[in-house]
Design an enzyme around this catalytic site. Structure first.
Site, PDB file in Angstrom:
ATOM      1  N   GLU A   1      30.239 -33.565 -19.649  1.00 33.23           N
ATOM      2  CA  GLU A   1      29.331 -34.541 -20.368  1.00 33.23           C
ATOM      3  C   GLU A   1      29.379 -33.551 -21.883  1.00 33.23           C
ATOM      4  O   GLU A   1      28.223 -32.660 -22.130  1.00 33.23           O
ATOM      5  CB  GLU A   1      28.016 -34.621 -20.130  1.00 33.23           C
ATOM      6  CG  GLU A   1      26.854 -35.266 -20.882  1.00 33.23           C
ATOM      7  CD  GLU A   1      25.632 -35.744 -20.190  1.00 33.23           C
ATOM      8  OE1 GLU A   1      25.374 -35.240 -19.302  1.00 33.23           O
ATOM      9  OE2 GLU A   1      24.806 -36.308 -21.141  1.00 33.23           O
TER      10      GLU A   1
ATOM     11  N   LYS B   1      31.773 -38.016 -19.777  1.00 36.08           N
ATOM     12  CA  LYS B   1      30.453 -38.693 -19.834  1.00 36.08           C
ATOM     13  C   LYS B   1      30.054 -38.366 -21.338  1.00 36.08           C
ATOM     14  O   LYS B   1      29.482 -37.542 -21.635  1.00 36.08           O
ATOM     15  CB  LYS B   1      29.569 -38.206 -19.003  1.00 36.08           C
ATOM     16  CG  LYS B   1      27.916 -38.751 -19.203  1.00 36.08           C
ATOM     17  CD  LYS B   1      26.776 -38.384 -17.999  1.00 36.08           C
ATOM     18  CE  LYS B   1      25.706 -38.795 -18.627  1.00 36.08           C
ATOM     19  NZ  LYS B   1      24.498 -39.011 -17.601  1.00 36.08           N
TER      20      LYS B   1
HETATM   21  P1  13P Z   1      20.482 -40.378 -21.502  1.00 31.84           P
HETATM   22  O1  13P Z   1      21.325 -41.764 -20.976  1.00 31.84           O
HETATM   23  O2  13P Z   1      19.154 -40.723 -21.592  1.00 31.84           O
HETATM   24  O3  13P Z   1      21.146 -39.993 -22.875  1.00 31.84           O
HETATM   25  O4  13P Z   1      20.703 -39.393 -20.237  1.00 31.84           O
HETATM   26  C1  13P Z   1      22.086 -39.349 -19.730  1.00 31.84           C
HETATM   27  C2  13P Z   1      21.876 -37.869 -19.318  1.00 31.84           C
HETATM   28  O5  13P Z   1      22.339 -37.752 -18.274  1.00 31.84           O
HETATM   29  C3  13P Z   1      21.461 -36.829 -20.313  1.00 31.84           C
HETATM   30  O6  13P Z   1      22.266 -35.594 -19.796  1.00 31.84           O
END
Ligand code: 13P
Length: 332
Positions: free
Chosen positions: A175, A217
């Site tokens: 991510e 992500k």
């Molecule tokens: P949000 O969809 O609220 O941005 O959170 C996703 C997430 O896993 C943040 O690390």
């Protein structure tokens, strides 16, 4: 490695996405207090059980991400969370980073920590049933930022995390989040996201990470929160897919974070993405855009558990429906 590929494919299976319910103790406590709920370990547990036991959740969610605390807790009937959600048809995941911390040498920027002792922690998490993990790197857009140093340091940590996960038989959700904070235009978000992704791809390749065994992500490519003109879902989709095209076809899939977008906007943007033919599925791994309405509806009242679950169920169904449009638009 084989099992990582299989689990990654399961996470991004057609018509499904991932629920991110892995807020740290501090973040979750703040959100509970804002909703008028006392921030205790038991209330965090009750809230996560409410989410995880939402009727029909597995129709639209392939996995749920928890934090350490939750994975060590149990449903009210005594079943550990990981086992309980597996029995409900959902894969349990675990956030393993320890947060974005000030980066020495780069005032105002952060590097995500959590590599110390990671292999041993991953072995423990795998032992108690975790199928996948998450690590979030954060990038702020500002004058001269993110710097090359912040991009490189975070990309390297993401790759080391991903390699450690695959060695432990756990699928890494990778991510890199470019935040919406600021007044920048969508084009700047696209350029920064592309630069960050290029560094992440390079570092993943250097450590031999199997792209078919990870889920990316990313943030959607959007204008900054303080920009005067919100761009349309069609423009967001076009700008986002343009950046993502640099990822090879073997990548298992893409599951977007919501990043603080209003829930309906995140869904509309996700839906618009489905009109673009891509070699990998484009789905959701939203946190706030799925759970905020549920927390508001429940706000700690035991009599409102069903109302909270209905609110979550509605958001999951809307996003799963958006993703399912793909099959109709792009028959295989
Ligand atoms: P949000 O969809 O609220 O941005 O959170 C996703 C997430 O896993 C943040 O690390």
């Amino acid at each position: 490695m084989g099992s990582c590929r299989q689990i990654a494919a399961q996470l991004v299976a057609p018509g499904k996405g991932v629920l991110a319910a892995d807020e740290s103790i501090a973040t979750m406590s703040g959100r509970l207090e804002k909703a008028g709920v006392e921030a205790t370990a038991e209330n965090r547990r009750r809230y996560r059980e409410l989410l995880a036991s939402t009727p029909g959740l597995s129709d639209g969610a392939s996995g749920i991400i928890f934090c350490d605390e939750t994975l060590g807790q149990e449903f009210a009937d005594g079943t550990p969370f990981a086992q309980a959600v597996r029995a409900l048809g959902v894969l349990p995941g675990i956030k393993v980073d320890t947060g974005a911390k000030p980066c020495p040498g780069l005032p105002g920027e952060t590097v995500t920590e959590g590599l110390d002792g990671l292999p041993a922690r991953l072995a423990h998490h795998a032992g108690i049933g975790a199928a996948f993990a998450k690590w979030r790197a954060v990038f702020v857009i500002a004058d001269g930022r993110p710097s090359a140093g912040a991009i490189r340091g975070n990309a390297n940590a993401l790759a080391r995390y991903a390699a450690a996960c695959q060695e432990a038989g756990i699928v890494p959700i990778v991510e890199p989040e470019v935040l919406m904070d600021g007044a920048h235009a969508v084009e700047r978000c696209g350029a920064v996201t592309a630069t960050v992704h290029a560094a992440v791809r390079e570092e993943l390749a250097l450590l031999g990470v199997d792209l078919a065994g990870i889920v990316l992500k990313p943030n959607m490519v959007v204008e900054g929160r303080d920009h005067p003109e919100p761009v349309s879902p069609e423009r967001v989709a076009e700008a986002t897919v343009e950046v993502l095209r640099a990822w090879p076809a073997e990548l298992a899939g893409v599951a977007f974070l919501s990043g603080g977008q209003p829930p309906e906007r995140a869904t509309a943007n996700l839906e618009a993405m489905q009109h673009h033919a891509t070699p990998w599925p484009l789905t959701f791994s939203f946190g706030r855009a799925l759970v905020d309405p549920a927390l508001t509806a429940w706000h700690g009242d035991p009599a409102l558990v069903e109302a909270g679950q209905a609110a979550l169920g509605e958001r999951v169904a809307a996003n799963a429906a958006a993703v399912r449009r793909r099959a109709r638009l792009q028959p295989v």
